[in-house]
Enzyme design. Structure first.
Site: not given
Length: 337
Positions: A74, A78, A107, A207
């Protein structure tokens, strides 16, 4: 009778044409040089142990805490979705110069794994100082995390350089798809980065690992209708409508939370997507690319999911890179040199 025109080249025309040809050749050379800068073998001579150092550190971190695999994946995502894969997400704020991305809404109190990256960078600076970029560490750590959790592998193109700034506003303004996004918003957000709807569904398969806080999925379990009743009741027990701990976490994939597989897509078909944005891939309706069809393909054919996911990760890892002599190789990933 109209006068005939003289089509012969004047000296000026000749010079201009020659300039254009030379410019085009120079442009093609520069494009080729920029491409040559990026290679899976980029560190073979300058830091031959780079990949093994990262792989070993990731394996150790994931073995200690399986959730860390999802966190490192992740972190890379991001980073790339905000001004490209330049490790800008790792920079701490510099007062009076810039406000970084760590405290942006997608975040803050959410993205993690910074300490693992710090540890890798420290090892790297001992092995080969000022050679391996933080951006490349993020790209490799993401790949190695997926592999550590029994997911697919892919070749990571290397040679990224690190940014010298970060942007709170860019991270906070919708560049990163959010958990409350509907299908249209998801497709739009991914399309802005050059992804097809199929690539979006593939990347969403990340996910299949990881966890989310109660505050992120609370609205779904109390207001959405496309959710399995028993699943909803189970989640509500640990995430009350009011009171309780909003930071209580639940796995994004209730079936195999620490294994990278295609169970995520089965969950969506069974209305057991934890996030509203996840469930939208199957229940969003409309004709926006028929994402539900892709969900079913990945649910029934895990090899296709693995292949598509790996290809999409390669594409994502090459978003708006800094290469050549631009940017820098940070000594400490949290601050510029």
């Amino acid at each position: 009778m109209m006068a005939s025109h003289n089509h012969s080249c004047s000296p000026l025309t000749f010079v201009f044409t020659t300039f254009k040809i030379c410019f085009c050749l120079l442009f093609m050379f520069l494009i080729g040089a920029a491409t040559a800068e990026l290679s899976p073998d980029f560190y073979n001579e300058t830091c031959p142990d780079a990949l093994s150092i990262i792989e070993s550190a990731v394996n150790s971190a994931v073995k200690s805490e399986p959730r860390m695999g999802a966190s490192l994946l992740r972190l890379h995502f991001h980073d790339c979705f905000v001004n490209g894969c330049d490790a800008s997400i790792l920079l701490d704020d510099i007062p009076c110069i810039f406000k970084g991305e760590k405290t942006a809404r997608p975040n803050a109190n959410s993205v993690r794994g910074y300490e693992v990256v710090d540890a890798i960078k420290s090892q790297m600076e001992v092995a080969c100082p000022k050679v391996v970029s933080c951006a490349d560490i993020l790209a490799l750590a993401a790949r190695d995390s997926v592999v550590a959790l029994k997911g697919p592998s892919w070749r990571v193109i290397l040679g990224r350089r690190d940014s010298e700034t970060a942007s709170f506003n860019a991270a906070d303004s919708g560049n990163i798809p959010g958990p409350s996004f509907n299908l249209t918003a998801l497709i739009t957000a991914f399309a802005k980065k050059g992804f097809t709807f199929r690539e979006m569904v593939a990347l969403s398969g990340s996910h299949t690992i990881g966890e989310a806080r109660c505050t992120i999925f609370k609205d779904r379990i109390y207001n959405d209708t496309d959710i399995d009743t028993s699943f909803k009741t189970f989640l509500q027990a640990n995430c009350p409508r009011s009171g309780g701990d909003n930071n209580t976490i639940s796995p994004l994939d209730i079936q195999t939370p620490t294994g990278f597989d295609n169970a995520y897509y089965t969950n969506l078909v069974n209305k057991k997507g934890l996030l509203h944005s996840d469930q939208q891939l199957f229940s969003g309706g409309g004709d926006e690319g028929h994402t539900a069809d892709v969900v079913n393909i990945y649910r029934t054919t895990p090899t296709t999911f693995f292949s598509d996911f790996a290809k999409a990760m390669v594409k994502m890892a090459n978003l708006s890179l800094i290469t050549g002599t631009s940017g820098q190789i940070r000594i400490n990933c949290r601050k510029t040199n």
